[in-house]
Motif scaffolding. Sequence first.
Motif, mmCIF file in Angstrom:
data_model
loop_
_atom_site.group_PDB
_atom_site.id
_atom_site.type_symbol
_atom_site.label_atom_id
_atom_site.label_comp_id
_atom_site.label_asym_id
_atom_site.label_seq_id
_atom_site.Cartn_x
_atom_site.Cartn_y
_atom_site.Cartn_z
ATOM 1 N N GLU A 1 7.254 -30.335 -50.030
ATOM 2 C CA GLU A 1 6.954 -30.913 -51.255
ATOM 3 C C GLU A 1 5.824 -31.844 -51.021
ATOM 4 O O GLU A 1 5.744 -32.227 -49.731
ATOM 5 C CB GLU A 1 8.220 -31.914 -51.656
ATOM 6 C CG GLU A 1 8.571 -32.941 -50.607
ATOM 7 C CD GLU A 1 9.627 -33.876 -51.068
ATOM 8 O OE1 GLU A 1 10.285 -33.770 -52.127
ATOM 9 O OE2 GLU A 1 9.851 -34.932 -50.347
ATOM 10 N N PHE B 1 3.267 -22.490 -53.635
ATOM 11 C CA PHE B 1 3.104 -22.851 -55.036
ATOM 12 C C PHE B 1 2.490 -24.245 -55.033
ATOM 13 O O PHE B 1 2.205 -24.895 -54.043
ATOM 14 C CB PHE B 1 4.594 -22.925 -55.948
ATOM 15 C CG PHE B 1 5.363 -23.806 -55.276
ATOM 16 C CD1 PHE B 1 6.150 -23.251 -53.954
ATOM 17 C CD2 PHE B 1 6.005 -25.084 -55.575
ATOM 18 C CE1 PHE B 1 7.326 -23.949 -53.503
ATOM 19 C CE2 PHE B 1 7.049 -25.586 -54.921
ATOM 20 C CZ PHE B 1 7.405 -25.283 -53.861
ATOM 21 N N GLY C 1 6.156 -28.290 -61.278
ATOM 22 C CA GLY C 1 5.582 -27.214 -60.711
ATOM 23 C C GLY C 1 4.302 -26.882 -61.460
ATOM 24 O O GLY C 1 4.603 -26.570 -62.937
HETATM 25 N N1 GAP Z 1 9.802 -33.812 -54.550
HETATM 26 C C1 GAP Z 1 10.717 -33.419 -55.388
HETATM 27 C C2 GAP Z 1 10.709 -31.901 -55.327
HETATM 28 O O1 GAP Z 1 10.301 -31.275 -54.704
HETATM 29 P P1 GAP Z 1 12.068 -30.145 -56.672
HETATM 30 O O2 GAP Z 1 13.137 -29.995 -57.750
HETATM 31 O O3 GAP Z 1 12.628 -29.358 -55.441
HETATM 32 O O4 GAP Z 1 11.858 -31.465 -56.361
HETATM 33 C C3 GAP Z 1 10.127 -30.009 -57.975
HETATM 34 O O5 GAP Z 1 10.784 -29.182 -57.101
HETATM 35 C C4 GAP Z 1 9.501 -28.756 -59.104
HETATM 36 O O6 GAP Z 1 8.503 -27.875 -58.088
HETATM 37 C C5 GAP Z 1 10.204 -27.678 -59.932
HETATM 38 O O7 GAP Z 1 10.988 -28.262 -60.884
HETATM 39 C C6 GAP Z 1 9.679 -26.586 -59.764
HETATM 40 O O8 GAP Z 1 8.774 -26.712 -61.163
HETATM 41 C C7 GAP Z 1 8.634 -26.616 -58.717
HETATM 42 N N2 GAP Z 1 9.055 -25.561 -57.574
HETATM 43 C C8 GAP Z 1 9.986 -25.998 -56.826
HETATM 44 N N3 GAP Z 1 10.130 -24.830 -56.002
HETATM 45 C C9 GAP Z 1 9.373 -23.876 -56.431
HETATM 46 C C10 GAP Z 1 9.149 -22.477 -55.847
HETATM 47 N N4 GAP Z 1 9.725 -21.820 -55.091
HETATM 48 N N5 GAP Z 1 8.151 -21.950 -56.731
HETATM 49 C C11 GAP Z 1 7.627 -22.719 -57.732
HETATM 50 N N6 GAP Z 1 7.703 -23.773 -58.145
HETATM 51 C C12 GAP Z 1 8.888 -24.312 -57.455
#
Ligand code: GAP
Length: 446
Positions: free
Chosen positions: A155, A202, A315
């Motif tokens: 993150e 991503f 994301g």
């Molecule tokens: N800092 C908090 C955090 O990272 P998360 O809910 O794990 O929270 C946030 O991730 C956003 O990142 C998600 O809502 C999504 O849009 C994007 N995201 C997380 N994992 C992803 C993945 N494997 N591929 C694409 N987008 C991803």
Amino acid sequence: MTNGESAGGHPPDLMNKLTSLSKRRGFIFQSSEIYGGVGSVYDYGPLGVELKNNIRAAWWQEMVHRRPDVEGVDAGILMNPRVWEASGHVEGFTDPLVECRNCHRRFRAEDLDGVQCPSCGMSGTFTEPRQFNLMFHTFMGPVQDEASTVYLRPETAQGIYVNFRNIQETARQKVPFGIAQIGKAFRNEITPGNFIFRMREFEQMEMQYFVEPSADAEWFETWKQRRMEWVRGLGVTPERLRFHEHGPDELAHYAKTAFDIQYLFPFGWQEIEGIHNRTDFDLSRHQEYSGKKLEYFDPASGDRFIPFVIETSAGLDRTLLVVLADAYTEEEIEGEQRVLLRLHPRLAPIKAAVFPLVKKDGMPDVAKRVADELREEVTVFYDEAGSIGRRYRRQDEAGTPYCITIDGQTLEDETVTVRDRDSLQQERVAIDRLPGHLQALLEAAA
Ligand code: GAP
């Protein structure tokens, strides 16, 4: 639900159609495709990178440029490994997995439908669930051992926390204030899929807003509403958006309260962005693990405290998927099917396409001159290949809002036709008025 069925009133089989349109028109390709690809990593082509940059710019403008209380940062992907101990990711960023003893494939226990292995078909071969960390790691320096292990950040948020003091002091911000960052994140996802929905590499667009502990609930609500308004402002169908509150079993290890903004994809309601109350968890842990004070001194009250953090975490790729899925339209015009992307003009990769009606009578020369002039203002695509109908259809699929055609009348009176992608209406505009006319159309749509 399979890809063939479609929730949310999307056209049938939308995910497959989006994947093939993305490749056909140069939005998104599988990474290293000529070698058979690599799992859940994608490359953005000429149109994809423009669309992505436009979403990124819209977010940055909203979250940083329009806000005197938010600063930007661009931190390293590789960080001191202690960061990930302090953040809880070394211990807690895990999925429980079972392994098939026969084919050695691993699965998330919750994804399994019984005792049969979905890969090799054997029954009763699964191990007990074991915790599997989702962070990618590599080695820094010439020696490959535990002491040289570093992680690819899962993150972007931690790059903000470790710079909290640097930024607060150099930008002379007072609480409440925020720090925003857009950048790559990496997760060794076990069940990636649905095109670019879940990837292993991503981009995230994250903002951490530092507030007085007693003001957390109020700021949480403010950011929750602001973020939903922003997503709607991208032109996404409001009925396909909703909030989802995390129950106690869904909350991340750092969160006190969390709401997702969800979109109704063809495969159901899924998260596109999270708004989290991370309390003082992260700053307290970094203070403890680094031994450096991360308190804030409030000059007005004379109090010292560790701020609470309200996080908005979106994301970039997933937002782009929402924009594409929501824009994809199939319609019949005079007995012929057309596919178009009803992209918000502000996000469209190409704002105007310029065509000579035919490749003779000097029309290409005039069209190239018009294209060159417009290129100073907006993104332009010049096309003289194939019938005019085919050229319009190609631009419909690219989401280009305006197509400009140079025809016989142009040679007489220096006017051109401007065709609107959605209404198919055409109007005649003088060439010297074209840049202003297009700007006015784009501003009206913004
Ligand atoms: N800092 C908090 C955090 O990272 P998360 O809910 O794990 O929270 C946030 O991730 C956003 O990142 C998600 O809502 C999504 O849009 C994007 N995201 C997380 N994992 C992803 C993945 N494997 N591929 C694409 N987008 C991803």
